[in-house]
Design an enzyme around this catalytic site. Structure first.
Site, short mmCIF file in Angstrom:
data_model
loop_
_atom_site.label_atom_id
_atom_site.label_comp_id
_atom_site.label_asym_id
_atom_site.label_seq_id
_atom_site.Cartn_x
_atom_site.Cartn_y
_atom_site.Cartn_z
N SER A 198 0.82 -1.19 0.00
CA SER A 198 0.00 0.00 0.00
C SER A 198 0.87 1.26 0.00
O SER A 198 1.65 1.46 -0.92
CB SER A 198 -0.96 -0.05 1.20
OG SER A 198 -2.10 0.72 0.98
N ASP A 303 -9.25 -5.23 -5.63
CA ASP A 303 -8.87 -4.20 -4.66
C ASP A 303 -9.64 -2.92 -4.96
O ASP A 303 -9.43 -2.29 -6.00
CB ASP A 303 -7.36 -3.95 -4.75
CG ASP A 303 -6.83 -3.13 -3.57
OD1 ASP A 303 -7.62 -2.41 -2.94
OD2 ASP A 303 -5.62 -3.21 -3.29
N HIS A 331 -7.63 -5.74 -0.85
CA HIS A 331 -6.40 -5.07 -0.40
C HIS A 331 -5.69 -5.94 0.63
O HIS A 331 -5.70 -5.67 1.84
CB HIS A 331 -6.77 -3.70 0.19
CG HIS A 331 -5.65 -2.73 0.27
ND1 HIS A 331 -4.94 -2.30 -0.82
CD2 HIS A 331 -5.10 -2.08 1.33
CE1 HIS A 331 -4.02 -1.43 -0.46
NE2 HIS A 331 -4.09 -1.28 0.85
#
Length: 640
Positions: A198, A303, A331
């Site tokens: 991320s 995601d 995610h």
């Protein structure tokens, strides 16, 4: 006689030199942590050297007249230091080490009484340090123990992390807490591999885009390549004040960074949604040609936080050696959806690019794609070889539910925006009229259809307002077992058992809760989504307001995907205007007309095809959507 001795001596010397040259060179001794083409655990993790240093940067993000210092916590083998053997570095730069934690269990950094690192989050140090690596965890500027201010993917964060790579290669200065010099070149060979999920993976992308020497590889997991595309969907604001929200959430120095926060608020341009200079600084894709590092991309095709355009556009721009994993989760880190295979593959990747061990991973298939729950397919490239764009027209069908393919005639669809229409209701019962949406269905598939890439809906529209949001969804109608990416853990379930991946100490264990795929059987699923602000159809850099009553042809790019729609299933295209579930439209309530003859859907087809459309759309049955009154707009301000 003297001359003869000289000649004989010269001949003898030459013969000796030739003999030495002909003799095979003696192989350099193999390091204890290398066995064949793999590193093995040979060093004590418990007795490893643990240090905390501060790297000086060229930044002054907090405007105090003093160069910012980036805090670096590292673990390295004591045995290699004693042998004066230099080791490569695995590095993760993150804003989350103090505020939010890393990994499925939210681990934070922990320090001993002297302020020296005692626990590093995640398994990287536990696993790789005994195998002859150092692990370096970097606090991004303005977070945890670093000075300066973080700036949401901007130059402070990127150059702050880059300064650590420079220090590891002898090009920047660092000190210990007491002010004494910390010299990295005494223990590292300068080869660095950045990794992270991320926000952390996003910074790896940004640092690689600087072309910094010594960064040999990056492993961005669900990483951002354009922060504009993270906070906007083609001109549509995802959530107002997103940049300042992110900054305030992770900042450890709010009082020192008020000016920086004000710059984020004004620079982000929420009033326009334009791609301005602020966002251009945070777009790493134009600098992909500078990337020297190899790149191992990992992303979930479902995601909805860091959406799939982030990896797809970055991937297509890269010209270095690269590899990709695409999972059916949202995610989620691969450590939590394919753990054993992930650790083994990452190990081989770092061994090849950081240790120089020729283990063949460079010759392995480039892509590994999860095509169904637990089913992975290796392929030579991504998108899949043979993928071609296939244009499909929009047919009129019965005048309510249209067809993918078939005759459109002079048909139009006209509807008024329904801002309260959420995805569950918009995609259910596609043969039933639903205010605010129109549906187009394929005939039942005669064989599996593989989509691999970026679909695009091209819409010829007439609107009674200067702009509106255009939303498109591609839906697989058909009962199947699917990864529950919209579940509470985005496609996984955390179990009560543990497995260990590396060595442990009393302060830092290598054991983590096991996980399993969260699989549900349902009658339809959204494959991918796309959004477009109509007034940004000419350029994302400026708005071109629509003239009410005039026809415009506008492309709505959907997010990249790699999915198989099975035989007997029906592929659906669902169109609406405002999407208050995934975005924050600036204009709502427009009435829109869609010209079917001028509209189409372009699919990235790797295999299979859509069958010819019938005169009317097939009847598709789904479970009813939740009552509209039960729908609540979620908080769109997620953490990357």
């Amino acid at each position: 006689m003297s001359m003869m001795k000289t000649i004989l001596a010269a001949v003898a010397g030459a013969a000796t030199a030739l003999a030495l040259a002909a003799a095979p060179a003696q192989a350099a001794p193999t390091a204890p942590h290398v066995r064949g083409t793999s590193t093995v655990p040979a060093y004590s993790y418990e007795n490893a050297i643990r240090e905390s240093v501060w790297v000086q940067t060229t930044l002054d993000g907090d405007l105090d007249g003093v160069p910012d210092k980036v805090a670096v916590d590292l673990v390295r083998p004591r045995e290699t230091a004693a042998a004066h053997q230099r080791v490569p570095v695995v590095m993760e730069a993150s804003p989350y080490y103090a505020c939010c934690g890393r990994g499925n269990e939210g681990e934070l950094k922990e320090y001993d009484a002297n302020g020296t690192i005692a626990k590093e989050p995640l398994f990287y140090d536990n696993y790789f340090v005994p195998r002859g690596y150092a692990f370096v965890a970097v606090d991004l500027p303005g977070t945890n123990r670093s000075t300066g201010c973080e700036d949401v993917g901007g130059r402070n964060e990127v150059l702050g992390a880059k300064a650590v790579v420079d220090w590891l290669n002898g090009r920047a200065r660092a000190t210990y807490a007491d002010g004494s010099a910390a010299v990295a070149t005494r223990w590292t060979n300068g080869k660095v591999g950045m990794i992270g999920k991320s926000w952390d993976g996003s910074i790896a992308n940004g640092v690689a885009a600087t072309g910094v020497e010594g960064l040999e590889t990056i492993v961005p997991i669900a990483g951002i390549s354009s922060w504009y595309d993270y906070t906007r969907f083609n001109g549509v604001i995802r959530s107002p004040g997103y940049a300042t929200f992110l900054s305030e959430y992770v900042s450890s120095r709010p009082e020192a960074c008020t000016a920086n926060l004000a710059e984020l608020a004004t620079g982000s341009g929420d009033d326009t949604g334009d791609l301005n200079a602020f966002w251009a600084e945070r777009n790493y894709r134009p600098k992909a040609s500078r990337v020297k590092a190899s790149v191992f991309v990992v992303h979930g095709v479902n995601d909805t936080n860091v959406t799939t355009s982030q990896f797809a556009h970055w991937w297509s721009a890269l010209r270095t050696p690269k590899k990709i994993w695409l999972a059916q989760q949202g995610h989620v880190d691969p450590f939590d959806f394919r753990r054993a295979a992930w650790v083994e593959t990452l190990h081989r990747w770092f061994d090849f690019y950081l240790q120089g061990l020729r283990n063949g991973i460079d010759r392995a298939p480039q892509a590994s794609v999860e095509t169904a729950p637990g089913t992975w397919v290796d392929q030579r490239t991504w998108p899949a070889a043979g993928t071609r764009p296939v244009r499909v027209g929009l047919g009129n069908g019965d005048g309510v539910t249209g067809t993918l393919g078939g005759s459109s005639g002079n048909a139009k669809r006209t509807w008024t925006d329904n801002p309260d229409l959420f995805e569950a209701e918009a995609t259910a019962t596609p043969n039933t009229p639903v205010p605010g949406r129109v549906a187009f269905l394929s005939a039942p598939l005669r064989r599996d259809l593989r989509l691999s890439g970026i679909p695009t809906a091209t819409l010829k529209v007439k609107v009674d307002r200067p702009t509106t949001e255009l939303t498109a969804r591609l839906v697989d109608y058909g009962t199947a077992a699917r990864v529950n990416y919209q579940g509470p853990e985005e496609g996984i379930t955390t179990l009560g058992t543990e497995s260990c991946w590396g060595s442990s100490t009393a302060a830092d264990d290598a054991c983590y809760l096991d996980t399993a795929e969260d699989v549900v059987t349902d009658d339809h699923a959204v494959l991918t989504r796309g959004w477009q602000d109509a007034a940004h159809h000419v350029s994302l850099r400026f708005r071109t307001p629509l003239t009410p009553g005039r026809w415009y042809t506008i492309d709505v790019p959907l997010q990249a995907t790699d999915q198989i729609v099975r035989t007997g299933h029906v592929l659906g295209l669902i169109l609406q205007q405002s999407d208050n579930e995934y975005s924050t439209p600036s204009t709502m309530g427009a009435t829109l007309s869609l010209d079917l003859a001028g509209s189409s859907l372009t699919l990235p087809v790797a295999s299979g095809s859509l069958p010819p459309a019938g005169a009317t759309a097939p009847q598709v049955k789904t479970a009813p959507a939740p009552a509209t009154s039960s729908l609540r707009r979620p908080d769109l301000r997620q953490l990357p």
